[in-house]
Design a protein around this motif. Structure first.
Motif, short mmCIF file in Angstrom:
data_model
loop_
_atom_site.label_atom_id
_atom_site.label_comp_id
_atom_site.label_asym_id
_atom_site.label_seq_id
_atom_site.Cartn_x
_atom_site.Cartn_y
_atom_site.Cartn_z
N ARG A 189 49.76 8.81 -29.55
CA ARG A 189 49.77 9.53 -30.82
C ARG A 189 51.15 10.14 -31.09
NH1 ARG A 189 46.76 9.65 -35.43
NH2 ARG A 189 46.95 11.68 -36.38
N ILE A 190 51.61 9.99 -32.33
CA ILE A 190 52.86 10.57 -32.79
C ILE A 190 52.57 11.35 -34.07
CG2 ILE A 190 55.15 10.05 -33.75
CD1 ILE A 190 55.12 7.53 -31.97
N ASP A 191 53.07 12.58 -34.13
CA ASP A 191 52.95 13.38 -35.34
C ASP A 191 54.30 13.40 -36.05
OD1 ASP A 191 50.30 13.97 -34.95
OD2 ASP A 191 50.68 15.96 -34.11
N VAL A 192 54.28 13.19 -37.36
CA VAL A 192 55.48 13.22 -38.18
C VAL A 192 55.34 14.35 -39.18
CG1 VAL A 192 56.90 11.94 -39.84
CG2 VAL A 192 55.81 10.73 -37.93
N THR A 193 56.37 15.21 -39.24
CA THR A 193 56.36 16.33 -40.18
C THR A 193 57.63 16.30 -41.01
OG1 THR A 193 57.37 17.80 -38.54
CG2 THR A 193 54.96 17.81 -38.68
N PHE A 194 57.57 16.92 -42.16
CA PHE A 194 58.70 17.01 -43.08
C PHE A 194 58.95 18.48 -43.38
CE2 PHE A 194 56.70 12.91 -43.62
CZ PHE A 194 57.78 12.05 -43.52
N ILE B 159 50.52 9.00 -36.43
CA ILE B 159 50.60 7.56 -36.16
C ILE B 159 49.95 7.32 -34.82
CG2 ILE B 159 52.16 5.64 -35.65
CD1 ILE B 159 54.25 7.03 -37.46
N THR B 160 49.05 6.34 -34.77
CA THR B 160 48.47 5.92 -33.51
C THR B 160 49.12 4.60 -33.12
OG1 THR B 160 46.38 7.01 -34.01
CG2 THR B 160 46.34 5.30 -32.30
N VAL B 161 49.80 4.59 -31.99
CA VAL B 161 50.48 3.40 -31.50
C VAL B 161 49.48 2.54 -30.73
CG1 VAL B 161 52.35 2.51 -30.05
CG2 VAL B 161 52.67 4.63 -31.35
N ILE B 162 49.31 1.32 -31.18
CA ILE B 162 48.41 0.38 -30.49
C ILE B 162 49.16 -0.31 -29.36
CG2 ILE B 162 46.94 -1.66 -30.76
CD1 ILE B 162 45.97 0.87 -32.30
N LEU C 220 56.15 -3.55 -32.89
CA LEU C 220 55.47 -2.27 -32.81
C LEU C 220 54.21 -2.38 -33.66
CD1 LEU C 220 55.38 0.82 -32.11
CD2 LEU C 220 56.67 1.17 -34.24
N THR C 221 53.06 -2.16 -33.05
CA THR C 221 51.80 -2.25 -33.77
C THR C 221 51.16 -0.87 -33.81
OG1 THR C 221 51.50 -4.51 -32.95
CG2 THR C 221 49.57 -3.44 -33.87
N ILE C 222 50.82 -0.42 -35.02
CA ILE C 222 50.20 0.89 -35.19
C ILE C 222 48.89 0.74 -35.95
CG2 ILE C 222 52.43 2.06 -35.13
CD1 ILE C 222 52.26 2.42 -38.16
N ALA C 223 48.02 1.73 -35.81
CA ALA C 223 46.75 1.72 -36.53
C ALA C 223 47.00 2.08 -37.99
CB ALA C 223 45.78 2.71 -35.89
N LYS C 224 46.23 1.45 -38.86
CA LYS C 224 46.33 1.77 -40.30
C LYS C 224 45.56 3.05 -40.58
CE LYS C 224 47.06 -2.70 -42.44
NZ LYS C 224 46.49 -3.70 -43.31
#
Length: 105
Positions: free
Chosen positions: A76-81, A91-94, A101-105
Protein backbone atom coordinates in the motif's frame (compact mmCIF):
# COMPACT_ATOMS: atom_id res chain seq x y z
CA UNK A 1 2.28 -10.02 -1.50
CA UNK A 2 5.07 -11.89 0.30
CA UNK A 3 8.54 -10.71 1.32
CA UNK A 4 9.94 -7.21 1.02
CA UNK A 5 7.78 -4.54 -0.58
CA UNK A 6 8.59 -3.96 -4.25
CA UNK A 7 10.62 -0.87 -5.12
CA UNK A 8 8.32 1.45 -7.05
CA UNK A 9 10.67 4.42 -7.32
CA UNK A 10 11.02 5.80 -10.80
CA UNK A 11 8.88 7.30 -13.55
CA UNK A 12 6.05 5.22 -15.03
CA UNK A 13 3.73 5.57 -18.04
CA UNK A 14 0.22 4.07 -18.07
CA UNK A 15 0.05 1.28 -20.66
CA UNK A 16 -3.76 1.25 -20.58
CA UNK A 17 -4.03 -1.28 -23.40
CA UNK A 18 -2.52 -3.85 -21.01
CA UNK A 19 -5.01 -3.15 -18.19
CA UNK A 20 -7.42 -5.77 -16.95
CA UNK A 21 -10.79 -5.03 -15.34
CA UNK A 22 -9.08 -5.13 -11.92
CA UNK A 23 -5.57 -3.80 -12.59
CA UNK A 24 -3.73 -0.91 -14.26
CA UNK A 25 -0.33 -1.49 -15.88
CA UNK A 26 2.52 1.01 -15.99
CA UNK A 27 5.77 0.75 -17.93
CA UNK A 28 9.05 2.59 -17.20
CA UNK A 29 8.97 6.08 -18.73
CA UNK A 30 12.37 5.57 -20.35
CA UNK A 31 11.08 2.66 -22.44
CA UNK A 32 8.99 3.15 -25.58
CA UNK A 33 5.23 2.55 -25.45
CA UNK A 34 2.90 2.30 -28.40
CA UNK A 35 1.46 5.55 -29.71
CA UNK A 36 -2.08 6.26 -28.53
CA UNK A 37 -4.79 8.72 -29.49
CA UNK A 38 -5.46 9.64 -25.89
CA UNK A 39 -2.76 11.01 -23.58
CA UNK A 40 -1.07 8.59 -21.22
CA UNK A 41 -1.05 9.32 -17.50
CA UNK A 42 2.45 9.41 -16.01
CA UNK A 43 3.40 8.92 -12.39
CA UNK A 44 6.74 9.26 -10.66
CA UNK A 45 7.75 8.03 -7.22
CA UNK A 46 10.94 9.85 -6.25
CA UNK A 47 13.29 8.43 -3.64
CA UNK A 48 12.97 11.58 -1.50
CA UNK A 49 9.23 10.92 -1.01
CA UNK A 50 7.97 13.37 -3.60
CA UNK A 51 5.37 12.25 -6.09
CA UNK A 52 4.60 13.73 -9.50
CA UNK A 53 1.61 12.91 -11.64
CA UNK A 54 1.08 14.15 -15.17
CA UNK A 55 -2.65 14.06 -15.88
CA UNK A 56 -4.53 14.81 -19.07
CA UNK A 57 -6.21 18.21 -18.90
CA UNK A 58 -9.40 19.40 -20.61
CA UNK A 59 -7.46 20.05 -23.82
CA UNK A 60 -5.69 16.63 -23.64
CA UNK A 61 -2.33 18.20 -22.79
CA UNK A 62 -0.63 16.77 -19.73
CA UNK A 63 -0.25 18.93 -16.65
CA UNK A 64 1.81 18.06 -13.59
CA UNK A 65 0.61 17.85 -10.02
CA UNK A 66 3.17 17.29 -7.26
CA UNK A 67 2.63 15.68 -3.91
CA UNK A 68 4.13 13.24 -1.44
CA UNK A 69 4.10 9.46 -1.29
CA UNK A 70 4.58 7.14 1.66
CA UNK A 71 4.56 3.38 1.94
CA UNK A 72 1.85 1.96 4.22
CA UNK A 73 2.73 -1.72 4.46
CA UNK A 74 4.01 -4.19 1.90
CA UNK A 75 1.54 -3.37 -0.86
CA UNK A 76 0.00 0.00 0.00
CA UNK A 77 1.15 3.52 -0.91
CA UNK A 78 -0.58 6.71 0.20
CA UNK A 79 -0.31 9.82 -1.97
CA UNK A 80 -1.10 13.25 -0.55
CA UNK A 81 -1.08 16.75 -2.00
CA UNK A 82 -0.19 19.09 0.88
CA UNK A 83 -0.65 22.21 -1.26
CA UNK A 84 -4.29 21.28 -1.95
CA UNK A 85 -3.82 20.71 -5.69
CA UNK A 86 -5.30 17.22 -5.60
CA UNK A 87 -7.29 14.77 -3.52
CA UNK A 88 -5.32 12.22 -1.51
CA UNK A 89 -5.54 8.63 -2.69
CA UNK A 90 -4.13 5.18 -2.03
CA UNK A 91 -2.42 2.79 -4.41
CA UNK A 92 -2.35 -0.96 -3.94
CA UNK A 93 0.69 -2.49 -5.65
CA UNK A 94 -0.07 -5.90 -7.13
CA UNK A 95 3.41 -6.56 -8.56
CA UNK A 96 6.59 -4.95 -9.81
CA UNK A 97 9.03 -6.49 -12.28
CA UNK A 98 11.89 -4.79 -14.11
CA UNK A 99 9.65 -3.42 -16.83
CA UNK A 100 6.16 -3.46 -15.35
CA UNK A 101 4.31 -1.97 -12.38
CA UNK A 102 0.83 -3.37 -11.81
CA UNK A 103 -1.57 -1.65 -9.42
CA UNK A 104 -5.18 -2.26 -8.42
CA UNK A 105 -7.81 -0.07 -10.04
Amino acid sequence: MNGAPPDVTGAWVHAFEEDTPATAVYRPADQPVRPARRPRRRIEFRSDGTFAERRPGPDDRLYEVRGRWERRGADRIDVTFPDGRGASFGITVISRTGDRLTIAK
